[in-house]
Design an enzyme around this catalytic site. Sequence first.
Site, PDB file in Angstrom:
ATOM      1  N   HIS A 121       3.247  -0.401  -2.012  1.00  0.00           N
ATOM      2  CA  HIS A 121       1.845  -0.808  -1.978  1.00  0.00           C
ATOM      3  C   HIS A 121       1.740  -2.049  -1.098  1.00  0.00           C
ATOM      4  O   HIS A 121       2.680  -2.841  -1.006  1.00  0.00           O
ATOM      5  CB  HIS A 121       1.386  -1.107  -3.411  1.00  0.00           C
ATOM      6  CG  HIS A 121      -0.077  -1.345  -3.562  1.00  0.00           C
ATOM      7  ND1 HIS A 121      -0.670  -2.535  -3.224  1.00  0.00           N
ATOM      8  CD2 HIS A 121      -1.082  -0.548  -4.044  1.00  0.00           C
ATOM      9  CE1 HIS A 121      -1.968  -2.470  -3.490  1.00  0.00           C
ATOM     10  NE2 HIS A 121      -2.250  -1.273  -3.984  1.00  0.00           N
ATOM     11  N   ASP A 198       8.034  -4.193  -8.619  1.00  0.00           N
ATOM     12  CA  ASP A 198       6.601  -3.984  -8.772  1.00  0.00           C
ATOM     13  C   ASP A 198       6.414  -2.920  -9.847  1.00  0.00           C
ATOM     14  O   ASP A 198       6.642  -1.731  -9.619  1.00  0.00           O
ATOM     15  CB  ASP A 198       6.004  -3.533  -7.434  1.00  0.00           C
ATOM     16  CG  ASP A 198       4.541  -3.111  -7.539  1.00  0.00           C
ATOM     17  OD1 ASP A 198       3.987  -3.120  -8.646  1.00  0.00           O
ATOM     18  OD2 ASP A 198       3.962  -2.764  -6.487  1.00  0.00           O
ATOM     19  N   GLN A 201       2.728   0.560 -11.670  1.00  0.00           N
ATOM     20  CA  GLN A 201       2.531   1.963 -12.008  1.00  0.00           C
ATOM     21  C   GLN A 201       3.528   2.481 -13.044  1.00  0.00           C
ATOM     22  O   GLN A 201       3.469   3.655 -13.430  1.00  0.00           O
ATOM     23  CB  GLN A 201       2.629   2.820 -10.734  1.00  0.00           C
ATOM     24  CG  GLN A 201       1.585   2.524  -9.690  1.00  0.00           C
ATOM     25  CD  GLN A 201       0.176   2.914 -10.118  1.00  0.00           C
ATOM     26  OE1 GLN A 201      -0.015   3.695 -11.058  1.00  0.00           O
ATOM     27  NE2 GLN A 201      -0.816   2.369  -9.444  1.00  0.00           N
ATOM     28  N   LYS A 224      -4.481  -1.451 -15.440  1.00  0.00           N
ATOM     29  CA  LYS A 224      -3.949  -0.092 -15.328  1.00  0.00           C
ATOM     30  C   LYS A 224      -3.376   0.415 -16.656  1.00  0.00           C
ATOM     31  O   LYS A 224      -2.927   1.558 -16.742  1.00  0.00           O
ATOM     32  CB  LYS A 224      -2.869  -0.033 -14.237  1.00  0.00           C
ATOM     33  CG  LYS A 224      -3.375  -0.365 -12.837  1.00  0.00           C
ATOM     34  CD  LYS A 224      -2.267  -0.263 -11.803  1.00  0.00           C
ATOM     35  CE  LYS A 224      -2.699  -0.810 -10.455  1.00  0.00           C
ATOM     36  NZ  LYS A 224      -3.747  -0.009  -9.802  1.00  0.00           N
ATOM     37  N   CYS A 361      -3.700   1.992  -0.188  1.00  0.00           N
ATOM     38  CA  CYS A 361      -3.023   0.713   0.090  1.00  0.00           C
ATOM     39  C   CYS A 361      -1.549   0.943   0.415  1.00  0.00           C
ATOM     40  O   CYS A 361      -0.672   0.187  -0.024  1.00  0.00           O
ATOM     41  CB  CYS A 361      -3.167  -0.255  -1.076  1.00  0.00           C
ATOM     42  SG  CYS A 361      -4.847  -0.844  -1.328  1.00  0.00           S
TER      43      CYS A 361
END
Length: 407
Positions: A121, A198, A201, A224, A361
């Site tokens: 991302h 990261d 997700q 999220k 993104c």
Amino acid sequence: MVDATLKKQFPLLDQNVNGHPLVYLDSAATSQKPFQVIEAVERYYKTCNSNVHRGVHTLGTQATDAYEGAREKVRAFINASSLEEIIFTRGTTTAINTVATSYARANLTEGDEIVITPMEHHSNLIPWQQVAKQTGATLSYIPLEDDGSISLAAVEKTITEKTKIVSVVHVSNVFGVINPVKEIAEVAHRHGAVMMVDGAQSTPHMKVDVQELDCDFFAFSGHKMCAPTGIGVLYGKKELLENMEPAEFGGEMIDFVDLYESTWKELPWKFEGGTPIIAGAIGLGAAIDFLNDIGMDAILAHEHDLALYAMDQLQQFGGLTLYGPEHRAGVVTFNLDNVHPHDVATILDMNGIAVRAGHHCAQPLMKWLNVTATARASFYLYNTKNDVDSLVKGLRQAKEYFGDVLS
């Protein structure tokens, strides 16, 4: 337990869009919020709205207890070893930028390497581009396999003795690829590098244990995972955080201030300058309670089943290209042949179906795919196979419509 009744816990999902029952398939962008979270935020504002850490009055104490209680929920949720390792931020982007600013710029010099992947991302790409420009370090990319995954053999070849930071997405927001971040961290540490993950997700969808992953930094966002927007978390190993300078300066993060010099509070507060996102943190704590009651293993299994079902249905769909590997999280990315994904998303929206269309993104990944954009359906605990069936029906309608237009 995940079942069809869960959707009733999310008030926004109980509506029609363009005359059709809403089918929300854009949770990778942001999830919907259950009553439990909405009520927790409302209760804070109705009963104990006050600043934290500063006042000795009753409301201030109640707000502080709720805010710091949320920090403990986060610590337990990702199994950090200490509360001092949990920094509240505005989201994943702010968390990654904090590491880039406070750690990387202070520790990298010309000739050092930063290793990332082409699937990142932009939030886990642009900060490292800026660090490279400012320090003289260089960016190095782990190459992708044909299906969009990465191999440990490629990891071994890419990470070298010059590597100082490795920053990799846990789960791709485009492919749903689940990267082997624990194994990557082992390679990084063997070469003396620091590992950043990261987790935007992954954290909403599966169990995360930062001690087991042995990552040095881990970032994720609340919005999220059923929590409000504007709240996120940076996890960092205590010994690293203690040796980093704050990224922001001002009230709340100080210990002693003189006319010419100042000192900082201890962890975690030295990284939380200004009035923090109090209601957001309380909402995140409520979201964690909600997810724990359902069970992260159950959520992961449910989404995996939905993704397999969606892929099976879409693979039978002529004139459609699916992207990414067979084994994935609950994300399905695709394109209808000769139809721009924005047009596909518009037709789906006319049928009450919300999907994401664009570059997500992840423009370098779009270039790797040799496309300008894709459509993406992303699933969460409130989705069902009926939602997948609605998606397939909507895509058939889009194909028929544009087939007639293009013929």
